[in-house]
Each structure stands twice: as C-alpha cells, then as structure tokens.
Write a protein that holds these residues in place. Structure first.
Motif, mmCIF file in Angstrom:
data_model
loop_
_atom_site.group_PDB
_atom_site.id
_atom_site.type_symbol
_atom_site.label_atom_id
_atom_site.label_comp_id
_atom_site.label_asym_id
_atom_site.label_seq_id
_atom_site.Cartn_x
_atom_site.Cartn_y
_atom_site.Cartn_z
ATOM 1 N N LEU A 21 -31.721 9.879 -38.805
ATOM 2 C CA LEU A 21 -32.544 8.685 -39.028
ATOM 3 C C LEU A 21 -31.669 7.447 -39.199
ATOM 4 N N MET A 22 -30.538 7.624 -39.868
ATOM 5 C CA MET A 22 -29.601 6.525 -40.093
ATOM 6 C C MET A 22 -29.057 6.008 -38.762
ATOM 7 N N LEU A 23 -28.677 6.916 -37.863
ATOM 8 C CA LEU A 23 -28.130 6.528 -36.564
ATOM 9 C C LEU A 23 -29.181 5.823 -35.706
ATOM 10 N N ILE A 24 -30.409 6.335 -35.725
ATOM 11 C CA ILE A 24 -31.499 5.712 -34.956
ATOM 12 C C ILE A 24 -31.786 4.307 -35.479
ATOM 13 N N SER A 25 -31.808 4.171 -36.812
ATOM 14 C CA SER A 25 -32.096 2.875 -37.423
ATOM 15 C C SER A 25 -31.033 1.843 -37.068
ATOM 16 N N ILE A 26 -29.755 2.239 -37.144
ATOM 17 C CA ILE A 26 -28.664 1.311 -36.852
ATOM 18 C C ILE A 26 -28.683 0.894 -35.388
ATOM 19 N N SER A 27 -28.713 1.876 -34.486
ATOM 20 C CA SER A 27 -28.645 1.572 -33.051
ATOM 21 C C SER A 27 -29.905 0.868 -32.559
ATOM 22 N N GLY A 28 -31.070 1.346 -32.993
ATOM 23 C CA GLY A 28 -32.331 0.757 -32.531
ATOM 24 C C GLY A 28 -32.501 -0.679 -32.967
ATOM 25 N N ASN A 29 -32.258 -0.955 -34.237
ATOM 26 C CA ASN A 29 -32.440 -2.314 -34.740
ATOM 27 C C ASN A 29 -31.339 -3.253 -34.262
ATOM 28 N N ALA A 30 -30.121 -2.713 -34.046
ATOM 29 C CA ALA A 30 -29.052 -3.535 -33.483
ATOM 30 C C ALA A 30 -29.420 -3.991 -32.071
ATOM 31 N N LEU A 31 -30.021 -3.104 -31.292
ATOM 32 C CA LEU A 31 -30.453 -3.471 -29.943
ATOM 33 C C LEU A 31 -31.558 -4.525 -29.981
ATOM 34 N N VAL A 32 -32.510 -4.355 -30.899
ATOM 35 C CA VAL A 32 -33.598 -5.331 -31.035
ATOM 36 C C VAL A 32 -33.048 -6.707 -31.405
ATOM 37 N N LEU A 33 -32.135 -6.750 -32.364
ATOM 38 C CA LEU A 33 -31.545 -8.021 -32.787
ATOM 39 C C LEU A 33 -30.740 -8.657 -31.664
ATOM 40 N N ALA A 34 -29.964 -7.851 -30.950
ATOM 41 C CA ALA A 34 -29.166 -8.373 -29.836
ATOM 42 C C ALA A 34 -30.072 -8.933 -28.745
ATOM 43 N N ALA A 35 -31.177 -8.235 -28.470
ATOM 44 C CA ALA A 35 -32.113 -8.691 -27.435
ATOM 45 C C ALA A 35 -32.753 -10.020 -27.810
ATOM 46 N N ILE A 36 -33.127 -10.187 -29.082
ATOM 47 C CA ILE A 36 -33.746 -11.439 -29.531
ATOM 48 C C ILE A 36 -32.733 -12.584 -29.487
ATOM 49 N N ILE A 37 -31.501 -12.310 -29.884
ATOM 50 C CA ILE A 37 -30.459 -13.344 -29.868
ATOM 51 C C ILE A 37 -30.136 -13.768 -28.440
ATOM 52 N N ARG A 38 -30.106 -12.812 -27.514
ATOM 53 C CA ARG A 38 -29.722 -13.085 -26.129
ATOM 54 C C ARG A 38 -30.866 -13.650 -25.288
ATOM 55 N N THR A 39 -32.114 -13.564 -25.800
ATOM 56 C CA THR A 39 -33.276 -13.973 -24.996
ATOM 57 C C THR A 39 -34.118 -14.981 -25.766
ATOM 58 N N SER A 41 -36.284 -17.021 -24.784
ATOM 59 C CA SER A 41 -37.645 -17.189 -24.271
ATOM 60 C C SER A 41 -38.672 -16.311 -24.976
ATOM 61 N N ILE A 42 -38.247 -15.236 -25.621
ATOM 62 C CA ILE A 42 -39.205 -14.333 -26.265
ATOM 63 C C ILE A 42 -39.442 -14.696 -27.727
ATOM 64 N N ARG A 43 -38.737 -15.714 -28.212
ATOM 65 C CA ARG A 43 -38.844 -16.050 -29.628
ATOM 66 C C ARG A 43 -40.149 -16.781 -29.924
ATOM 67 N N SER A 44 -40.850 -16.275 -30.900
ATOM 68 C CA SER A 44 -42.047 -16.921 -31.430
ATOM 69 C C SER A 44 -41.988 -16.755 -32.940
ATOM 70 N N CYS A 45 -42.954 -17.322 -33.642
ATOM 71 C CA CYS A 45 -42.937 -17.210 -35.109
ATOM 72 C C CYS A 45 -43.001 -15.755 -35.558
ATOM 73 N N SER A 46 -43.903 -14.978 -34.930
ATOM 74 C CA SER A 46 -44.046 -13.580 -35.313
ATOM 75 C C SER A 46 -42.800 -12.776 -34.942
ATOM 76 N N VAL A 47 -42.175 -13.092 -33.799
ATOM 77 C CA VAL A 47 -40.961 -12.377 -33.385
ATOM 78 C C VAL A 47 -39.801 -12.693 -34.333
ATOM 79 N N ILE A 48 -39.697 -13.946 -34.786
ATOM 80 C CA ILE A 48 -38.646 -14.310 -35.729
ATOM 81 C C ILE A 48 -38.821 -13.543 -37.042
ATOM 82 N N MET A 49 -40.072 -13.370 -37.475
ATOM 83 C CA MET A 49 -40.316 -12.604 -38.691
ATOM 84 C C MET A 49 -40.011 -11.124 -38.469
ATOM 85 N N LEU A 50 -40.300 -10.631 -37.273
ATOM 86 C CA LEU A 50 -39.919 -9.256 -36.935
ATOM 87 C C LEU A 50 -38.400 -9.128 -36.878
#
Length: 292
Positions: A21-39, A41-50
């Motif tokens: 669970l620890m490995l999934i949490s680290i890798s999964g959320n790191a990918l989500v954060l990297a995707a939001i930082i790199r993109t 165009s997908i940023r909205s208020c709800s996405v920033i809170m996510l």
C-alpha cells in the motif's frame, strides 16, 4: 487478555499489508502530482484541491506508513508518538480537504454565474483554504502532547462534523441537479436562437460542474468507508485507553488504504487527468529507456 502469539502474527500481517500500500500510495500520488504540475490546462479549483489531497496521500505513503511499520515492529514510545501524530495530522488534512471540496462544489452549482465570474477571487479563497487546513491541523497536533484523550475526542467530533457538512452539501447538490434537469426541459422550448445559445453555454457549464460534483462524491464515499474504523477507534480510545486493543491498529491500515485508492479513482473518474497521468508515465519510461 490478548494472546502474545496471536498479536505477533497480527503485527506481521499488518506490516505486510502496509508494504505494498505504501508503494502504491507513493508512486500513484507522485504521478498525479507530476501530471498536474506538467499540465496547466487541466487545473481547476477542484483539481487544485485534489492536488493538496494528493500531497497528503503522498506523505502518508512516504512518512506515515514507514513510521507506522516501525512502530509496529519496535517498542519505542518516541516512534509510537511520531507515528500517531503524523498519521492523525495527515488524515485530518485529508478529511478537512474533502469537506472543503464538497462545499466548493455546492457553491459552484448553487451560484454558477457568480462562481464563474469570481475570477482570481475564488482562486485566492481556494489557496487560503488549503493553507489554513494544513496550518490548523499541524497546530492542533499540539493538543496530543498536552492531553491525548482531549485530542482524540476533538478529532472524533471533528470527523463527525466534517461528515455532516459534506453529507449536507451533497444532498443540496443532488436537489440542485434534479431542479436543473427540470429547467433543461423548459429551456428546450425556447424559440430565440441567441437566447438558446446562451442557455446552451450555461447548460454545458452546469453539466461539467455536475459531473465534477459526482466525481468528488465518489472520492468522498471512498474516504468515509476507509475512515469509518478509525473514527470508531478514536471514540473508544478517548473514552478509555483500556478499550484500545492492538487489533485496532488495523483501523489505521484501512485509513491508509484511502491514500492508495485515491490515485486510481482520479484516473478512473477524471478523463483529462487520466490522459495527463498516462502521458507523464510514458515520458518517464522514455527518459529512463534513453538513459539506459
């Protein structure tokens, strides 16, 4: 009296569950954060809170769960205190953030025109809300060192209050959605083309908000299911520590499970974020392949 052999087996199983669970949490959320930082165009208020929620979940996997495993395998009171305070601060931030998201989605649907025209004001409120949630939970952790029973009691009450606010918000959202469906039927009878186009634009914006509200509701339900055992354990421990059993440590593992589930839910429900995550993952693989 609990059997020492059974508790030892339970401890090993609990640690074994937290490992993947620890490995999934680290890798999964790191990918989500990297995707939001790199993109952008997908940023909205709800996405920033996510995004704030993803930061919390990443810290759960990289900090809280390793401390939890260390606490399970050692008898150090210092590690136990650090494990508990870290877990509860991060879980508190997650819970407050999900509550804020439900309120934000309700406001967006209840006052769509004002919300859409708010511009930088709503962004300022979102950022200030996120900062407040983090600072409040970190400062509130001081009660743990003063009187931990008070801390657990207030945490339990706070969780119940957050659930009430979120539930109230989603009930209101559901009523707004029903009313909007009735309004769409009436608007379809409009004759003037310009007026129809204006309404169609408004309808499309409202449909997107409804879809976003549904997505955040799914995230909210997943969080409640994962946090329910820890709320019960908080209530028991605040009444009397004698009611606390090491078996209740499983409640923390179930709460940690939410940090591993969230990235999967994001990619399932949010198409734009899913595309950005897959693109980021492919870019990482390509860079890694080129380096090799």
């Amino acid at each position: 009296m609990e059997d020492h052999g059974s508790l030892a087996t339970f401890t090993v199983v609990n640690c074994a569950l937290n490992g993947p669970l620890m490995l999934i949490s680290i890798s999964g959320n790191a990918l989500v954060l990297a995707a939001i930082i790199r993109t952008p165009s997908i940023r909205s208020c709800s996405v920033i809170m996510l995004c704030s929620l993803a930061v919390t979940d990443f810290l759960v996997g990289s900090v809280a769960q390793p401390l939890f495993i260390a606490n399970e395998l050692t008898a150090s009171r210092y590690i136990a205190s650090m494990s508990e305070i870290t877990a509860f601060v991060l879980c508190g931030v997650s819970h407050c953030t999900m509550t804020a998201i439900s309120v934000e989605r309700f406001i967006a649907l209840r006052y769509p025109m004002k919300y859409h025209s708010a511009g930088t004001t709503k962004w300022r409120v979102i950022y200030l809300s996120i900062i407040f949630v983090w600072i409040f939970n970190i400062l509130f952790a001081g009660f743990y060192f003063w009187q931990w029973t008070t801390y657990f009691s207030v945490m339990a009450v706070g969780c119940c209050l957050g659930i009430f606010i979120s539930t109230f918000s989603y009930i209101k959202i559901y009523r707004i959605v029903l009313r909007h469906h009735a309004q769409i039927h009436i608007q379809q009878q409009a004759v003037l083309q310009n007026s129809t186009n204006t309404r169609n634009d408004s309808n499309m914006r409202t449909v997107r908000m409804k879809r976003s509200a549904l997505n955040t509701f799914i995230f909210y339900v997943a969080m409640i299911l994962c946090y329910f055992p820890i709320i019960i354990s908080l209530g028991l421990s605040s009444i009397s520590y004698e009611n606390w059993s090491k078996v209740w440590h499983l409640a923390e593992t179930v709460a940690f499970l939410n940090s591993s589930i969230n990235p999967i839910l994001y990619c399932w429900r949010l198409r734009d974020l899913r595309i950005a995550v897959f693109k980021t993952f492919n870019d990482i693989i390509c860079i890694k392949t080129a380096q090799d």
